[in-house]
Design an enzyme around this catalytic site. Sequence first.
Site, PDB file in Angstrom:
ATOM      1  N   TYR A   9       3.728  -1.212  -0.355  1.00 59.28           N
ATOM      2  CA  TYR A   9       4.659  -2.023   0.419  1.00 59.28           C
ATOM      3  C   TYR A   9       5.996  -1.304   0.605  1.00 59.28           C
ATOM      4  O   TYR A   9       6.522  -0.691  -0.323  1.00 59.28           O
ATOM      5  CB  TYR A   9       4.898  -3.371  -0.251  1.00 59.28           C
ATOM      6  CG  TYR A   9       3.737  -4.340  -0.167  1.00 59.28           C
ATOM      7  CD1 TYR A   9       2.660  -4.106   0.688  1.00 59.28           C
ATOM      8  CD2 TYR A   9       3.707  -5.486  -0.932  1.00 59.28           C
ATOM      9  CE1 TYR A   9       1.598  -5.004   0.765  1.00 59.28           C
ATOM     10  CE2 TYR A   9       2.654  -6.387  -0.866  1.00 59.28           C
ATOM     11  CZ  TYR A   9       1.603  -6.133  -0.012  1.00 59.28           C
ATOM     12  OH  TYR A   9       0.550  -7.009   0.066  1.00 59.28           O
ATOM     13  N   ARG A  69       7.455  -7.544   2.692  1.00 56.23           N
ATOM     14  CA  ARG A  69       8.576  -7.208   3.569  1.00 56.23           C
ATOM     15  C   ARG A  69       9.882  -7.027   2.798  1.00 56.23           C
ATOM     16  O   ARG A  69      10.947  -6.893   3.406  1.00 56.23           O
ATOM     17  CB  ARG A  69       8.752  -8.311   4.611  1.00 56.23           C
ATOM     18  CG  ARG A  69       7.569  -8.464   5.560  1.00 56.23           C
ATOM     19  CD  ARG A  69       7.725  -9.677   6.448  1.00 56.23           C
ATOM     20  NE  ARG A  69       6.609  -9.812   7.373  1.00 56.23           N
ATOM     21  CZ  ARG A  69       6.216 -10.976   7.892  1.00 56.23           C
ATOM     22  NH1 ARG A  69       6.838 -12.084   7.560  1.00 56.23           N
ATOM     23  NH2 ARG A  69       5.206 -11.015   8.739  1.00 56.23           N
ATOM     24  N   GLY A 102       5.077 -14.845   2.959  1.00 56.05           N
ATOM     25  CA  GLY A 102       5.996 -13.722   3.035  1.00 56.05           C
ATOM     26  C   GLY A 102       7.062 -13.896   4.082  1.00 56.05           C
ATOM     27  O   GLY A 102       6.768 -14.057   5.272  1.00 56.05           O
ATOM     28  N   ASP A 152       4.006 -11.441  -5.319  1.00 57.50           N
ATOM     29  CA  ASP A 152       2.933 -10.547  -4.890  1.00 57.50           C
ATOM     30  C   ASP A 152       3.501  -9.249  -4.334  1.00 57.50           C
ATOM     31  O   ASP A 152       4.239  -9.255  -3.350  1.00 57.50           O
ATOM     32  CB  ASP A 152       2.081 -11.246  -3.832  1.00 57.50           C
ATOM     33  CG  ASP A 152       0.923 -10.376  -3.358  1.00 57.50           C
ATOM     34  OD1 ASP A 152      -0.067 -10.272  -4.099  1.00 57.50           O
ATOM     35  OD2 ASP A 152       1.017  -9.804  -2.254  1.00 57.50           O
TER      36      ASP A 152
END
Length: 296
Positions: free
Chosen positions: A54, A21, A260, A49
């Site tokens: 993304y 995110r 996350g 990560d």
Amino acid sequence: MERVSLSQTLEVSRIIYGMWRLADDVDTSPSHVRAKIDACLAQGITTMDQADIYGGYVAELVLGDCLKQNAGLRDQIEIVTKCDIIAPVGKYADARVKYYDTSAAHITASVDASLMHMGIDHIDLLLIHRPDPLMDAAETGAALDALVASGKIRAAGVSNFRPWDWDLLQANMTNPLATNQIELSLSARQSYTNGDLAHAQRHHIRPMAWSPLGGGSLMTEPSAVAGKLDTVAQAQGVDRAAVAVAWLLAHPAGILPVMGTNTLSRIAQFADALRVEMDRQTWFELYEAANGHEVP
């Protein structure tokens, strides 16, 4: 924070910061990204990560801007990233369909792009993001071995692979695969009984868990399991998330949760999960609440 060896050349932190995110935050400035990383480092969380996809193929660039402006920060962290998903967004906006590409050419080009976007000279761990129905295991395995030999990646692994996918790829590689990152949480319990975690333990694989809080549903949606999480949390002076993560940490496979969030206060609490006492009966009480019935 416990350090975990995934290969002869790679150690990671027991809890990992998931950056899926990162590009979605209102503030993507290098200083704000640095604040998130610092909040992790303060707890001994050193592993970050990423994935090429993304943020619509921009999250690696956001991290790279931070690394480029903070000399020495790269040496304090391990970077995980992934490849093989091509979605019709960002740089692949002209793709007719979402698909997977595990060809040697694509994997190699993806690694080169990731290195450039993040401004780094090596990736600590590269994961094949999704099983590819058209994967030529010999070609994919050779490509991953070549990347390790070149020094562009320190280790290779997979994500979302079933045991037979893992076995096929591993049989075509010289280097051992380092991990399998799979969905694991009180909301996604299938790997506890479908052979995924049994396979990991049989082969001494430390699995990573993506979405360990059920995509946030465990934190926001009222349910029997949420109520039980709160009961345990209140008794131990932590929040609901810490208990949900401790439930994963208790498994003998040695699961590595990938956490996350863009909220600094929540990042600062990641390590609270390590303080939670999770005895067998508490574990099964949470399991029962999540299943909606007692075990047979």
